[in-house]
Design an enzyme around this catalytic site. Structure first.
Site, PDB file in Angstrom:
ATOM      1  N   GLN A  73      -4.658   0.580  10.199  1.00  0.00           N
ATOM      2  CA  GLN A  73      -4.390   2.006  10.031  1.00  0.00           C
ATOM      3  C   GLN A  73      -5.328   2.840  10.900  1.00  0.00           C
ATOM      4  OE1 GLN A  73      -4.556   2.642   5.765  1.00  0.00           O
ATOM      5  NE2 GLN A  73      -2.368   2.223   5.539  1.00  0.00           N
TER       6      GLN A  73
ATOM      7  N   THR B 111      -0.947  22.545   7.504  1.00  0.00           N
ATOM      8  CA  THR B 111      -0.033  21.804   8.377  1.00  0.00           C
ATOM      9  C   THR B 111       0.446  20.551   7.654  1.00  0.00           C
ATOM     10  OG1 THR B 111      -1.786  20.468   9.388  1.00  0.00           O
ATOM     11  CG2 THR B 111      -1.288  22.580  10.432  1.00  0.00           C
TER      12      THR B 111
ATOM     13  N   TYR C 177      -9.322   9.180  10.380  1.00  0.00           N
ATOM     14  CA  TYR C 177      -9.203  10.514  10.964  1.00  0.00           C
ATOM     15  C   TYR C 177     -10.554  11.039  11.456  1.00  0.00           C
ATOM     16  CZ  TYR C 177      -7.960  15.417  11.571  1.00  0.00           C
ATOM     17  OH  TYR C 177      -7.756  16.672  12.102  1.00  0.00           O
TER      18      TYR C 177
END
Length: 254
Positions: free
Chosen positions: A107, A207, A172
């Protein structure tokens, strides 16, 4: 304004969210903006919407994870414009909201493919066009969560997260830290060429990445990237600027 006299810009991941708004704001400032998107249907739909507002926006098929796609995009830009003044590397993906110890390596690789390697792919493909402009700007859309200094202090400089609760999103956060390092390496290589390279943190914008839980609008989130994309020739390079509501933005630590 024609493509021969206007400043030419490319914005990646531009069919929605912050990228769409960056595209709008640059076009409103007179740029011819190539709206980069990997989904042709969505890209063309966004192109039509913005052109209906009288803006010179042109869909550009661009999958940042595909080197061939980047090469074809560069070829089209070479034929139609011949040079490039602004590149905004906006395309990005989020990652699983899991502790690092429970985040699978695959991931992390998936997030890096877009957030880091995609920026390198597109920048390298379009750099010859940027060199042709008398002055050019590269803006990499990063995040304050990518600040290593903030992570080490366990303190979010934006105040979104309480003190002592700096986010621990392995894929991230570290992808944005890597992107910051990428930004600095390009900035240092290109010093003295007229190409300014900077990183922007749009802030906590509502978002798809955060399920629209952000507190800022896309209009607010686009402000700092657009500010860096339109710097004068005396503007900075190798800076990390965030949205804090002030005209000049918030200087963030790397």
């Amino acid at each position: 304004m024609s493509a021969q006299t206007a400043r030419i810009a490319v914005v990646t991941g531009a069919n929605k969210g912050i990228g769409r708004e960056i595209t709008r704001q640059l076009a409103e400032r007179g740029h011819v903006v190539y709206l980069g998107a990997r989904d042709a249907e969505r890209g063309r739909a966004t192109e039509s919407e913005l052109r209906a507002d009288g803006l010179d926006v042109r869909f550009l098929h661009l999958d940042v994870t595909d080197e061939k796609s980047a090469e074809l995009a560069a070829r089209r830009l070479t034929e139609e414009a011949g040079l490039l003044h602004v590149l905004v590397n906006n395309a990005g993906v989020g990652g699983p909201m899991l502790p690092p110890s429970r985040t699978p390596a695959h991931q992390v690789r998936t997030v890096y493919e877009t957030n880091v390697f995609g920026v390198v792919t597109v920048t390298n493909a379009l750099l010859p066009l940027l060199h042709r402009a008398p002055s050019a700007r590269i803006v990499n859309v990063s995040s304050a969560i990518g600040s290593l200094a903030a992570a080490a202090a366990n303190l979010d400089p934006t105040g979104v997260h309480p003190p002592g609760e700096f986010p621990v999103m392995l894929s991230y956060a570290t992808s944005k830290a890597a992107l910051n390092a990428v930004t600095l390496t390009y900035a240092n290589e290109l010093r003295g060429t007229g190409i300014l390279v900077n990183a922007a943190s749009p802030g906590f914008v509502a978002t798809d990445i955060n399920g629209h839980h952000g507190t800022l609008t896309t209009e607010q989130g686009a402000r700092i990237p657009v500010l860096l994309a339109t710097l004068g020739d005396d503007g900075p390079t190798a800076t990390f600027l965030g949205e804090d509501g002030t005209p000049q933005g918030q200087a963030l630590q790397w």
